[in-house]
Design a protein around this motif. Structure first.
Motif, short mmCIF file in Angstrom:
data_model
loop_
_atom_site.label_atom_id
_atom_site.label_comp_id
_atom_site.label_asym_id
_atom_site.label_seq_id
_atom_site.Cartn_x
_atom_site.Cartn_y
_atom_site.Cartn_z
N THR A 1 -5.97 -7.53 10.92
CA THR A 1 -6.61 -8.09 9.61
C THR A 1 -6.22 -9.52 9.51
OG1 THR A 1 -5.92 -5.98 8.79
CG2 THR A 1 -6.28 -7.65 7.20
N LEU B 1 4.59 -8.04 9.27
CA LEU B 1 3.32 -8.18 9.56
C LEU B 1 2.87 -7.70 11.28
CD1 LEU B 1 0.71 -9.50 8.62
CD2 LEU B 1 1.03 -11.73 9.94
N CYS C 1 -4.40 -4.08 4.40
CA CYS C 1 -3.05 -3.75 5.31
C CYS C 1 -2.34 -2.35 4.69
CB CYS C 1 -2.07 -4.80 5.42
SG CYS C 1 -2.59 -6.37 6.49
N ILE D 1 4.80 -9.68 3.89
CA ILE D 1 4.09 -8.31 3.44
C ILE D 1 5.07 -7.39 3.11
CG2 ILE D 1 4.10 -7.23 5.80
CD1 ILE D 1 1.39 -6.10 5.00
N ASN E 1 4.18 -1.36 7.18
CA ASN E 1 4.12 -2.60 6.23
C ASN E 1 5.33 -3.45 5.83
OD1 ASN E 1 1.28 -2.61 6.05
ND2 ASN E 1 1.37 -0.75 4.74
N ASN F 1 -2.36 -4.49 10.78
CA ASN F 1 -1.88 -5.68 9.99
C ASN F 1 -2.44 -6.92 10.93
OD1 ASN F 1 -0.77 -3.90 8.35
ND2 ASN F 1 1.31 -4.48 8.85
#
Length: 425
Positions: A161, A152, A370, A178, A149, A158
């Motif tokens: 998503t 991305l 995520c 992120i 995380n 991730n």
């Protein structure tokens, strides 16, 4: 009432019981659960065996071979000596080094690949420093998930998503954005394992010493360190990691890993016999079985049943923070029973429309999905990074759950504070 969804959840609950008690080996439980679901018609019978030979299995096996090659060529021993000179031989010093490297690498490469690559190095460092091997493996595995995380592209979940949300016509986030939540959580992660989390780790060293002795033994063809072979293996490893970080559609990660493993054998960095020995077959059966169970969760509507329950709990005028909390908790629970990518493929199409309907920022909910999908800390089967360390660490369900429950709470609280701060609900 959806009877297939109920049956799937009952089978899953029984599997969880055997995972916790370990009365049956984990691999046997995973495969049995998949076979039962197929026998009951929840999933097609071919799905069970398709999962056993899927791309995830190829990626796992190939990375086990690549990781083992670090020992066979002497790279792990050389790196362990260099790192321990910097960190010292204390448990805290080595843990900090392991966590930081795993966090950084997993931000651009597959967490599974990172653990497979670092596993032999961490084992060598721990053995050289005469500290517990098993106590270093849980932080290594968990760090590889948390590091996903920081960017991305750090985790496949991730990317999945983001793709699903953008397909709905909603603009998502940039590559590094992120990290606004990922970096603070990574810092909290390190603090946790140096304090409370360290006390929750298994006491002493439970590692399988017979397995470690065989795993760390250099190539049966030669006991002499070969700088040339070490350089070749190192180049192959770096090339594999770079290709995985790029993750181009033409060269998917499982294909790159397979090419790397074959090149190591063709260049005689390790023998075919040693390559086959390096594969932990029970781990492959755990992942294969759980992949089939994950598909059953989707096909039967069990995941939808859970999501519907969330809507009922929320009521007609839901509290936005309560909705965020439920998204985080549900995704965390599911990612410990299913693979993270499967989890986001299930929850994103269900929860994002709900967010839009109740006027909650869908980007914030996407971020929550995520983060939570990269928190498989409660079970040894929630992530390939976890299953990869079971055998060398001789780890049980409890060894994951006890430190994992505290870490899950840290991620949950951190996310509840950080997500609304950067992406107002």
């Amino acid at each position: 009432m959806n009877i297939e969804a109920i049956i799937t959840l009952v089978v899953l609950a029984i599997m969880v019981f055997f995972f916790v008690t370990e009365r049956i080996p984990l691999a046997v439980t995973s495969v049995t659960g998949a076979l039962v679901l197929a026998s009951l018609g929840i999933i097609d019978k071919s799905v069970v065996f398709e999962s056993m030979g899927g791309s995830t299995i190829v990626l796992l096996a190939a990375m086990m071979i690549i990781g083992s090659a670090l020992f066979h060529t002497g790279i792990a021993e050389t790196l362990s000596i260099g790192i321990t000179k910097i960190t010292g031989t204390s448990e805290n010093g080595i843990m900090i080094a392991v966590v930081l490297v795993a966090l950084l690498l997993s931000s651009i490469a597959s967490g599974l690949g990172v653990v497979a690559m670092m596993l032999p190095i961490v084992i060598a460092m721990s053995m050289k420093a005469n500290i517990s091997v098993s106590r270093q493996l849980i932080p290594l595995s968990f760090a590889a998930s948390v590091g996903g995380n920081l960017t991305l592209a750090g985790a496949a979940s991730n990317v999945s998503t983001a793709g699903l949300i953008e397909d709905m016509g909603i603009s998502f986030i940039s590559f590094f954005e992120i990290g606004k939540v990922g970096i603070p959580i990574a810092i909290l992660f390190l603090i946790y394992f140096l304090t409370i989390g360290k006390k929750a780790l298994t006491k002493g060293d439970t590692s399988n010493h017979d397995y470690l002795e065989e795993y760390t033994h250099k190539s049966s063809e030669s006991n002499v360190f070969s700088p040339a072979k070490a350089i070749i293996a190192g180049v192959i490893l770096v090339a594999v990691l770079i290709a995985m970080a790029i993750n181009h559609d033409s060269f998917p990660m499982y294909f790159v890993a397979a090419v790397g493993a074959i090149l190591l054998i063709l260049t005689r960095c390790m023998s075919e016999k040693d390559a086959i020995k390096s594969i932990d077959w029970p781990t492959l059966f755990i992942v294969g079985g759980m992949s089939a169970v994950s598909k059953a969760m989707t096909d039967s509507g069990a995941g939808t049943l859970i999501a519907d329950g969330v809507v009922q709990v929320l009521g007609e005028e839901p509290n936005k923070l309560l909705f965020l909390f439920l998204v985080l908790v549900i995704t965390m629970l599911l990612t410990n029973m299913m693979m993270n990518t499967s989890t986001v493929l299930l929850v994103t199409p269900l929860l994002i429309p709900i967010a839009v309907t109740i006027d909650v920022n869908p980007v914030a909910i996407g971020i929550a999905i995520c983060v939570a999908a990269s928190a498989p800390f409660l079970t040894p089967v929630g992530s390939g990074t976890n299953t990869l360390i079971i055998k060398p660490g001789n780890l049980s369900f409890r060894d994951f759950f006890i430190p994992g429950i505290g870490l899950s709470a840290v991620v949950l609280v951190g996310s509840m504070m950080l997500i609304p701060l950067f992406w107002p609900l």
